[in-house]
Design a protein around this motif. Structure first.
Motif, PDB file in Angstrom:
ATOM      1  N   SER A   1       0.807  -1.216   0.000  1.00 14.26           N
ATOM      2  CA  SER A   1       0.000   0.000   0.000  1.00 14.26           C
ATOM      3  C   SER A   1       0.843   1.270   0.000  1.00 14.26           C
ATOM      4  O   SER A   1       0.311   2.365  -0.175  1.00 14.26           O
TER       5      SER A   1
ATOM      6  N   SER B   1      -7.473  -0.724 -11.009  1.00 15.32           N
ATOM      7  CA  SER B   1      -7.955  -0.809  -9.632  1.00 15.32           C
ATOM      8  C   SER B   1      -6.919  -1.558  -8.811  1.00 15.32           C
ATOM      9  O   SER B   1      -5.987  -2.157  -9.361  1.00 15.32           O
ATOM     10  N   ARG B   2      -7.074  -1.515  -7.522  1.00 14.72           N
ATOM     11  CA  ARG B   2      -6.163  -2.246  -6.647  1.00 14.72           C
ATOM     12  C   ARG B   2      -6.906  -2.728  -5.418  1.00 14.72           C
ATOM     13  O   ARG B   2      -7.899  -2.124  -4.985  1.00 14.72           O
ATOM     14  N   ASP B   3      -6.384  -3.804  -4.865  1.00 15.08           N
ATOM     15  CA  ASP B   3      -6.898  -4.357  -3.619  1.00 15.08           C
ATOM     16  C   ASP B   3      -5.706  -4.492  -2.685  1.00 15.08           C
ATOM     17  O   ASP B   3      -4.923  -5.437  -2.798  1.00 15.08           O
ATOM     18  N   ASN B   4      -5.561  -3.538  -1.797  1.00 21.46           N
ATOM     19  CA  ASN B   4      -4.381  -3.543  -0.922  1.00 21.46           C
ATOM     20  C   ASN B   4      -4.407  -4.710   0.071  1.00 21.46           C
ATOM     21  O   ASN B   4      -3.357  -5.143   0.553  1.00 21.46           O
TER      22      ASN B   4
ATOM     23  N   ILE C   1      -2.341   4.208 -10.649  1.00 21.45           N
ATOM     24  CA  ILE C   1      -3.251   4.318  -9.517  1.00 21.45           C
ATOM     25  C   ILE C   1      -2.447   4.663  -8.275  1.00 21.45           C
ATOM     26  O   ILE C   1      -1.359   4.143  -8.044  1.00 21.45           O
TER      27      ILE C   1
ATOM     28  N   LYS D   1      -6.707   7.890 -10.126  1.00 23.13           N
ATOM     29  CA  LYS D   1      -6.403   7.016 -11.248  1.00 23.13           C
ATOM     30  C   LYS D   1      -6.068   7.863 -12.474  1.00 23.13           C
ATOM     31  O   LYS D   1      -6.639   8.950 -12.656  1.00 23.13           O
TER      32      LYS D   1
ATOM     33  N   VAL E   1      -2.861  -5.384  -8.015  1.00 19.32           N
ATOM     34  CA  VAL E   1      -3.409  -4.322  -8.850  1.00 19.32           C
ATOM     35  C   VAL E   1      -3.943  -4.966 -10.127  1.00 19.32           C
ATOM     36  O   VAL E   1      -3.398  -5.973 -10.594  1.00 19.32           O
TER      37      VAL E   1
ATOM     38  N   GLY F   1      -5.686   4.178  -3.975  1.00 18.48           N
ATOM     39  CA  GLY F   1      -6.622   3.855  -5.050  1.00 18.48           C
ATOM     40  C   GLY F   1      -7.576   4.981  -5.373  1.00 18.48           C
ATOM     41  O   GLY F   1      -8.431   4.839  -6.249  1.00 18.48           O
ATOM     42  N   SER F   2      -7.437   6.093  -4.686  1.00 16.28           N
ATOM     43  CA  SER F   2      -8.391   7.181  -4.872  1.00 16.28           C
ATOM     44  C   SER F   2      -8.134   7.988  -6.148  1.00 16.28           C
ATOM     45  O   SER F   2      -9.044   8.639  -6.657  1.00 16.28           O
TER      46      SER F   2
END
Length: 123
Positions: free
Chosen positions: A30, A71-74, A51, A58, A79, A55-56
């Motif tokens: 992150s 998009s990403r999922d920390n 990103i 882009k 990503v 993630g806010s």
């Protein structure tokens, strides 16, 4: 340090979709801004999307705006690049990259790179 592994590339017909993933291992995913780049044969590596850490924010190249979504999922240290309405011009090796600084379209400012995944779009 972080290691990056892309997956999800393949052969698709024009108009189709693919979702690329980039899994990170190491520490503090992150804390990195993430970028997607691509390189076609005989061409320079070009920025596709980026990103921010949370993630806010882009960013997209004009050539993919409205078709690609980053998009990403920390929580999963991953990503993604969702690619819709693919065109033959999108054919390239796609790379993800991590930046300890701000997200940028300049490849030389990224610190870590994956090995790339091939995307081929047939007409």
């Amino acid at each position: 340090q972080v290691q990056l592994v892309e997956s999800g590339g393949g052969l698709v017909q024009a108009g189709g979709s693919l979702r690329l993933s980039c899994a990170a291992s190491g520490r503090a995913f992150s804390r990195y801004g993430m970028g997607w780049f691509r390189q076609a044969p005989g061409k320079e590596r070009e920025f596709v999307a980026g990103i921010s850490r949370s993630g806010s924010n882009k960013y997209y190249a004009d050539s993919v705006k409205g078709r690609f979504t980053v998009s990403r999922d920390n929580a999963k240290d991953t990503v993604y690049l969702q690619m819709n309405s693919l065109k033959p011009d999108d054919t390239a090796v796609y790379y993800c990259a991590a930046s300890t600084d701000v997200v940028t379209n300049r490849a030389n400012l990224y610190d870590y790179w994956g090995q790339g995944t091939q995307v081929t779009v047939s007409s």
